[in-house]
Motif scaffolding. Structure first.
Motif, short mmCIF file in Angstrom:
data_model
loop_
_atom_site.label_atom_id
_atom_site.label_comp_id
_atom_site.label_asym_id
_atom_site.label_seq_id
_atom_site.Cartn_x
_atom_site.Cartn_y
_atom_site.Cartn_z
N PHE A 93 4.82 38.93 20.24
CA PHE A 93 4.08 37.91 20.86
C PHE A 93 3.55 38.10 22.16
CE2 PHE A 93 5.88 35.91 17.15
CZ PHE A 93 5.03 35.48 16.40
N ALA A 94 4.36 38.94 22.90
CA ALA A 94 4.16 39.41 24.43
C ALA A 94 2.66 39.84 24.42
CB ALA A 94 5.14 40.20 24.84
N PHE A 95 2.18 40.53 23.47
CA PHE A 95 0.77 41.08 23.42
C PHE A 95 -0.17 39.81 22.85
CE2 PHE A 95 3.27 44.86 22.97
CZ PHE A 95 2.56 45.71 23.55
N ILE A 96 0.43 38.94 21.99
CA ILE A 96 -0.81 37.93 21.61
C ILE A 96 -0.97 36.81 22.46
CG2 ILE A 96 -1.07 36.42 19.76
CD1 ILE A 96 0.83 38.19 17.82
N VAL A 97 0.04 36.43 23.15
CA VAL A 97 -0.19 35.11 24.11
C VAL A 97 -0.95 35.45 25.27
CG1 VAL A 97 1.36 33.93 25.62
CG2 VAL A 97 2.20 34.35 23.48
N ALA A 305 -4.22 42.57 30.23
CA ALA A 305 -3.52 41.59 29.36
C ALA A 305 -2.44 42.14 28.57
CB ALA A 305 -4.60 40.84 28.39
N MET A 306 -2.76 43.67 27.94
CA MET A 306 -1.71 44.19 27.30
C MET A 306 -0.55 44.69 28.14
SD MET A 306 -2.78 43.72 24.28
CE MET A 306 -4.30 42.94 23.60
N ILE A 307 -0.74 45.00 29.48
CA ILE A 307 0.02 45.42 30.19
C ILE A 307 1.19 44.48 30.73
CG2 ILE A 307 0.32 46.27 32.74
CD1 ILE A 307 -0.88 48.67 31.02
N ALA A 308 0.44 43.35 30.72
CA ALA A 308 1.59 42.37 30.86
C ALA A 308 2.62 42.07 29.68
CB ALA A 308 0.94 40.92 31.22
N GLY A 309 1.84 42.41 28.44
CA GLY A 309 2.56 42.34 27.22
C GLY A 309 3.88 43.56 27.13
#
Length: 598
Positions: A93-97, A305-309
């Motif tokens: 969910f770290a990628f989805i959020v 956004a994906m790096i944050a995930g």
């Protein structure tokens, strides 16, 4: 502490239960993954704008099949070649959020008629329902996740994890995971709000099965001579599935009896016949393959956004590794196992993106909880679970049946899942001194910035103009990301504001449990070191140990660590070859002055 955790284990990580038991327990892991991710395909469908359009009704079932298949394959890779612990891989969910936050920005928002979650899509949108090509958006997601996954692989293969851990503590982890749950509350309420009666009934049943109804104990009817009692825990293990199935059946009864209102009225979404056409259209067998949604493409905003995930997923996985090791009867994972686990999670993210899921994978905390309930930490069980997922991911009819579940039921399971996830994040504060004003400032400001600042960015995105379109997208993706803002602000404040490690909770958070029996400590150290074989690769170890340069490669089992001391003292890194000498030359396994007696 370690002994207390291990005493109730029926099977440890290297043990092999009977095949019938293994298959049943593996299927149980599969059901747990499915029950805790029922809402995930719907979330991804809303992100790629494939919701409420007749031509895209089958997309949700395809996403579910791809998800199960990718999680199974990633689980096999991680369990066999990665960290080597019985850890199931599930949607991160770290990628989805971050993507849910990004689609609220006008540039990436979905048309109002095809979005369930985009709060930025207005009712007077002039775009036609099919103006957003969901295959194009999925291609952008796929390419961006793959590039971000390469960064995750580099973090693992270079050993940067140990460097990151020096700056990360519970005050950073707590607001980051909490924001993962809090930032998507709106989505859960939108789905549940389509019929609050059905949603609340589902939530009540989940709480009833998982928390209120006790565990039943009864004598074994097939062995009356034995005093051993059997524990009935199925209602706790499958609380989500039982609750959703009961409410699904109730919705079916209300549908066939005509109790639900007509289309356009409140409560209509509770019907069970809204997606029956999907079940008829989908093939019985469908093999997920790379490129189903087109050739992967790269987008800078999606990538950021994906790096944050990736960063959030790495932090979460490290905690899961230590938790799983304790529950499965293994020693805390050494640096090489953690590095290899993060590396293989990057490989799993590439697999997941390639088959068309739209997200990466990470360690599944819910399945680690299954180990604590069943007292079975066998690696073989999770390998069978991975094979089961791969097989069921290819059955299209099954996926279509699951996604035909009414939205209010999915929304209810969604609220429970992310509510618990938020509480798990808050539980990290138990290590912190909450009487310290310094810690209250760090936690309060980071949590508030994570909740408030992204909302301001979404409403004032026109103010972020640098003259470079790509840079604007990157800044918007970062500043509108709740998790990034919370994590970044907590990381900076926690490392800038003066405070002791005890005050920050670092000491207790990183503490490795050990045996408190001083008399047997030396012998236990030998036994513990021998169990480090748990983290060896399944084959080729004799060849790997012959490579002297292998001790400098962070993912090799012979990796010494960048700053480790070769000493089998309590709390220090342990090495198998040292204790092999002890066993050959000193049967008592004595340790004198912190060095092995030879």
């Amino acid at each position: 502490m370690q002994q207390a955790i291990l005493s109730g284990l029926q099977y440890k990580v290297n043990d092999n239960p009977p095949w019938i038991t293994t298959i049943l327990l593996g299927f149980q892991h599969y059901l747990m993954l499915l029950s805790s991710n029922l809402a995930t395909p719907g979330l991804m469908a809303s992100i790629i704008c494939a919701v409420n359009i007749p031509e895209t009704m089958h997309v949700r079932s395809i996403l579910l099949g791809n998800m199960i298949f990718a999680c199974g394959l990633s689980t096999l890779v991680q369990t066999v070649f990665g960290v080597r612990l019985p850890i199931v891989q599930c949607p991160a969910f770290a990628f989805i959020v971050p993507m849910l936050a990004l689609v609220k920005i006008e540039r990436w928002s979905c048309p109002a008629s095809s979005s369930e979650t985009s709060g930025n899509a207005t009712s007077n949108s002039t775009q036609p329902p099919n103006s957003v090509d969901y295959t194009e958006r999925m291609s952008l997601l796929t390419g961006s996740i793959m590039v971000a996954a390469v960064l995750q692989m580099l973090i693992g293969v270079t050993g940067l994890v140990s460097v990151l851990l020096k700056f990360i503590g519970p005050l950073t982890v707590a607001p980051t995971i909490m924001l993962m749950g809090l930032s998507v509350a709106e989505t859960g309420f939108e789905l549940s709000g389509k019929h609050w009666g059905i949603s609340l009934g589902t939530i009540v049943l989940i709480i009833l099965f998982s928390e209120i109804i006790p565990i039943f104990k009864f004598r074994n009817p097939f062995d009356r001579k034995s005093d051993q009692k059997i524990e009935f825990v199925l209602h706790k293990l499958f609380s989500v599935i039982l609750s959703t199935c009961i409410m699904w059946f109730l919705c079916y009864i209300l549908t066939v009896t005509g109790a639900f209102p007509e289309k356009g009225n409140y409560g209509y979404e509770g019907r069970t016949d809204l997606r029956l056409g999907v079940i008829q259209e989908v093939a019985w067998v469908r093999f997920p393959y790379p490129g189903h949604f087109g050739i992967p493409k790269f987008n800078s905003a999606f990538f950021v956004a994906m790096i944050a995930g990736v960063i959030t997923s790495v932090i979460e996985s490290i905690g899961d590794y230590f938790t799983c090791a304790r529950l499965a009867g293994a020693l805390p994972p050494p640096p090489h196992a953690i590095n290899r686990g993060i590396f293989m999670e990057g490989v799993g993210c590439i697999i997941s993106a390639a088959v068309g899921t739209g997200f990466g994978v990470t360690s599944c905390s819910q399945n680690i909880g299954v180990i604590s309930l069943t007292k079975v930490g066998s690696r073989r069980v999770v390998i069978v679970a991975g094979i089961t997922m791969v097989v069921f991911g290819c059955f299209g009819k099954f996926s279509a049946l699951v996604v035909s579940m009414p939205d209010p039921i999915i929304g209810a399971s969604f609220l429970v899942l992310f509510g618990v996830l938020t509480a798990v994040g808050a539980s990290n504060l138990q290590y912190v001194d909450l009487n310290s004003s310094r810690n209250l400032v760090v936690f309060g400001i980071s949590l508030f910035l994570g909740l408030s600042f992204p909302n301001w960015v979404m409403r004032n995105e026109a103010l972020i103009r640098t003259g470079n379109t790509d840079l604007d997208q990157v800044l918007q993706a970062l500043l509108a990301n709740n998790m990034f803002m919370g994590c970044f602000s907590a990381l900076v404040l926690d490392n800038v504001i003066p405070g002791t490690d005890d005050e920050r909770g670092i000491v207790i958070w990183r503490e490795v449990p050990s045996d408190t029996d001083e008399e047997s400590e030396d012998i236990n150290m030998v036994n513990m070191n021998l169990s480090m074989k748990t983290y060896d690769l399944p084959f080729g170890m004799n060849l790997i140990r012959n490579f002297r340069w292998g001790k400098h490669v962070p993912i090799f089992p012979t990796f010494d660590g960048f700053d480790s001391v070769r000493c089998p003292c309590k709390g220090s890194p342990l090495y198998l070859e040292d204790f092999e000498v002890v066993l050959k030359n000193d049967k008592n396994g004595r340790v004198e002055n912190g060095t092995t007696k030879v």
